[in-house]
Write an enzyme that holds these catalytic residues in place. Structure first.
Site, mmCIF file in Angstrom:
data_model
loop_
_atom_site.group_PDB
_atom_site.id
_atom_site.type_symbol
_atom_site.label_atom_id
_atom_site.label_comp_id
_atom_site.label_asym_id
_atom_site.label_seq_id
_atom_site.Cartn_x
_atom_site.Cartn_y
_atom_site.Cartn_z
ATOM 1 N NE ARG A 66 6.629 1.447 -0.559
ATOM 2 C CZ ARG A 66 6.934 1.025 0.652
ATOM 3 N NH1 ARG A 66 6.005 0.571 1.453
ATOM 4 N NH2 ARG A 66 8.165 1.051 1.074
ATOM 5 C CE LYS A 122 11.263 -4.196 -4.195
ATOM 6 N NZ LYS A 122 11.715 -5.475 -4.730
ATOM 7 C CG ASN A 166 0.167 2.220 3.731
ATOM 8 O OD1 ASN A 166 -0.808 2.262 2.997
ATOM 9 N ND2 ASN A 166 1.364 2.665 3.382
ATOM 10 N N GLY A 167 -1.369 -0.784 6.695
ATOM 11 C CA GLY A 167 -1.250 -1.593 7.899
ATOM 12 C C GLY A 167 -2.540 -2.337 8.176
ATOM 13 C CE LYS A 177 13.099 -13.254 -7.518
ATOM 14 N NZ LYS A 177 13.508 -12.546 -6.367
ATOM 15 C CB CYS A 211 -0.958 0.101 1.164
ATOM 16 S SG CYS A 211 -2.144 -1.234 1.272
ATOM 17 C CD GLU A 258 16.001 -15.078 -5.058
ATOM 18 O OE1 GLU A 258 15.341 -15.503 -4.109
ATOM 19 O OE2 GLU A 258 15.723 -14.011 -5.641
ATOM 20 C CG HIS A 300 16.103 -39.019 -0.490
ATOM 21 N ND1 HIS A 300 16.308 -40.263 0.043
ATOM 22 C CD2 HIS A 300 17.330 -38.487 -0.707
ATOM 23 C CE1 HIS A 300 17.617 -40.476 0.171
ATOM 24 N NE2 HIS A 300 18.249 -39.413 -0.286
ATOM 25 C CD1 TRP A 311 -0.753 -6.430 -2.706
ATOM 26 C CD2 TRP A 311 -1.108 -6.802 -0.524
ATOM 27 N NE1 TRP A 311 -0.527 -7.757 -2.463
ATOM 28 C CE2 TRP A 311 -0.745 -8.019 -1.140
ATOM 29 C CE3 TRP A 311 -1.379 -6.803 0.840
ATOM 30 C CZ2 TRP A 311 -0.640 -9.213 -0.440
ATOM 31 C CZ3 TRP A 311 -1.285 -7.995 1.542
ATOM 32 C CH2 TRP A 311 -0.913 -9.176 0.899
ATOM 33 C CD GLU A 358 9.050 -12.865 -6.832
ATOM 34 O OE1 GLU A 358 8.363 -12.210 -6.067
ATOM 35 O OE2 GLU A 358 10.291 -12.936 -6.740
#
Ligand code: F6R
Length: 609
Positions: A27, A604, A99-100, A488, A2, A484, A507, A75, A491
């Protein structure tokens, strides 16, 4: 996560709000809104579902000369992405952006339902109604009402509030969600991230948790929730406009991948003494005695930052003796009842410096008396301010939601921290020198790679874009690099990608190999090369669609594709190989026509739990 903006001055507020929200769009981007007031307090409230461009069109049809307003890009946490749930939210004559998360919003809502007709599903509207309850239609100053309300709230917030009854001031407050106030000439701006302020002012005041500020076009008054006045500390915003623009690239992600030779050089600046084969990190602020006494290193991060920590831990274990390195996922660690041994130090790793889970671990570890060292990018961020010491990675703003350049620099900065401990512990220089040498040449090695491989990776990616699943394989240090790489890919391309240690295949994961899957193997020529080859053979024997990334000249198995790289690196090759994974994810995603910089469902800087 946000974004908040606000403006009070004499220029057009709508213009700043829209341009500021565009800067903060990374964001959150499921809906957005702004409200401005004219000098009589008459509001213009505009909201749109989806990206800022939708809101921008609405604003173009409803231009106002108003010079005060607040805005938000969302968001979703409570309630679906919709116009109804978009901020600003209204109660009585006041408007709020937030935000929050307000954790006790349900019980507060139940109490307020008789006096306020809720139209959204958000926790934010509850906060608006609560502030309005104390505001009594302007009988009390807005800041008092905000303080009274916030005293009843559990959760996190960065808020900005304006009232039709006083179109000259904005009240802002923060607890766990960043807020920065930009001081201009005859104007004051607010944002949840300094990038929205760049080009308008370089002077900024970062609000601390538990502070409330009343701002007008030429004043900023800060007090605590207990009404204690706070003197505003004005800091300089270092970032320039070029750093937050695409600079000729189609996407921020590609720009951020390609700028790694320079971003890593910034991380290393003044910290590597190649002549003496030593590293020097000033920021952690630990004496040689303190460094020598460290027996246990906890590395805390989320997502990519966690992977960087895991990768660094493999290296640090190679060159230290009496040191245990424990990389942990912040979202899990915060609720574990982990015993923290004596002589522990924690590395708190975060690009944004605002990630809620990482911040919670930092606070918990500090409360337990553990020394905390930040590995942070965003200067002045909450984590950077709360750690006991730290090393900025200095990679500049990372705007694409998927983290790339930060990963490389976080990993290297942590290896350097490990080397700093090893130096203090008196580990033989001959053991440490090869690491220092590799670190010193890594920016050039990255530059060489980026000059030669992107075209080939673009072509390769087109052949794999239609797969549903991918398995990334690596062994030893290449395993966290594979993790990683898989993150990438999943996402941004939405291909289901998972990483396994090559030695773990038999296994379980080997059962997956079929035509819906491709396998990407990171295969540096290291001490486990021959063992890793067996893993490749096992997949090959089952008809796997294998891509091998290797620096070995002897690799000759008949896999589908081989990406051969040449490098002078002796130890850090997996970090270099990760750039191949970054490019591969990027080109698959563009080939699929997806939004590279703003993948669905993500945002983000995850400032909520
Ligand atoms: C993945 C990604 C995330 C972040 C994670 C931690 O590409 O960007 O996994 O790495 O949310 O973020 P920071 O480093 O800001 O704490």
């Amino acid at each position: 996560m946000c974004g908040i903006v606000g403006y009070v001055g004499s220029k057009n507020a709508q213009d700043f709000l829209i341009s500021g929200l565009k800067r903060l769009e990374y964001r959150g981007y499921d809906s957005a809104g702004i409200v401005t007031l004219n000098d009589k307090g008459v509001p213009t409230l505009l909201k749109a579902k989806g990206k800022i461009t939708g809101l921008e069109s609405k604003v173009a049809q409803n231009k106002r000369p108003d010079s005060i307003g607040i805005g938000h890009t969302r968001w979703a946490t409570h309630g679906e992405p919709s116009e109804k749930n978009a901020h600003p939210h209204k109660a009585g004559k006041l408007y709020i952006v937030h935000n929050g998360i307000i954790e006790n919003y349900k019980e507060l809502k139940a109490k307020l339902e008789s006096s306020h007709k809720f139209i959204s599903e958000t926790d934010t509207e509850v906060l608006a109604a609560l502030i309005n309850h104390f505001y009594l239609d302007g009988l009390y100053p807005l800041s008092n009402a905000v303080v009274q309300a916030l005293k009843l709230v559990h959760g996190t917030y960065g808020i900005a509030v304006i009232s039709e009854l006083n179109p000259t001031e904005i009240v802002v407050a923060r607890s766990g969600s960043p807020l920065v106030i930009g001081i201009g000439h005859g104007e004051t701006l607010i944002a949840s991230d300094a990038s929205a302020l760049i080009g308008h002012t370089k002077k900024a005041v970062y609000l601390n948790d538990g502070e409330v500020a009343t701002i007008s076009k030429d004043s900023v008054e800060i007090k605590t929730l207990n009404s204690q006045p706070v003197s505003a500390k004005v800091e300089t915003i270092q970032t320039d406009l070029a750093a937050i623009q695409k600079g000729g690239y189609d996407h921020f992600l590609l720009k951020e991948i390609m700028e790694q030779p320079t971003s890593l050089t910034e991380t290393l600046r003044g910290r590597v003494n190649l002549k003496e084969r030593l590293v020097h990190l000033g920021g952690p602020n630990l004496s040689d005695k303190e460094l020598k006494n460290i027996r246990h290193l906890i590395i805390v991060g989320c997502g990519t930052a966690y992977h960087a920590g895991m990768l660094a831990s493999y290296y640090i274990e190679q060159f230290t003796t009496d040191l245990t390195v424990d990389p942990v996922m912040a979202s899990e660690y915060r609720y574990r009842h982990a015993n923290v041994p004596d002589h522990s130090v924690a590395l708190i790793v975060s690009q944004s410096g605002e990630t809620a889970d990482t911040l919670a671990c930092l606070r918990e570890l500090k409360a337990q008396g553990v020394k905390t060292i930040g590995i942070v990018n965003a200067i002045g961020s909450t984590i950077a301010r709360e750690v006991d010491g730290g090393t900025y990675i200095h990679v500049g703003p990372e705007i694409s939601v998927a983290s790339t350049k930060a990963f490389t620099s976080q990993a290297v900065a942590m290896i350097m921290f490990g080397l700093t401990i090893a130096q203090a512990k008196g580990i033989k220089p001959s053991i440490l020198a090869p690491y220092v040498e590799d670190i010193a040449i890594l920016p050039d090695e990255i530059a060489k790679l980026l000059k030669t491989v992107p075209k080939a990776i673009e072509i390769l990616a087109k052949n794999y874009k239609d797969y549903d699943h991918a398995i990334y394989l690596g062994r030893d240090v290449s395993y966290p690099a594979a993790m990683e790489g898989a993150l990438k890919l999943k996402e941004i391309s939405y291909i289901d990608a998972n990483a396994y240690p090559t030695g773990e295949l038999k296994h379980g994961p080997l059962a997956l190999v079929d035509d819906r899957f491709f396998e990407l193997v990171l295969l540096p020529e290291d001490s486990l090369y021959d063992k890793s080859i067996s893993g490749v053979q096992e997949v090959l024997a089952r008809g796997g669609h294998i891509i091998v990334v290797t620096n070995s000249l002897k690799f000759s198995l008949p896999v589908e594709n081989v990406v051969k790289i040449t490098t002078k690196l002796k130890l850090l090759t997996p970090i270099l190989m990760n750039l191949i994974s970054q490019l591969f994810a990027y080109y698959i995603t563009t080939a699929k026509g997806l939004n590279v910089d703003q993948p669905r469902n993500l945002a983000k800087s995850v400032t909520v739990e």
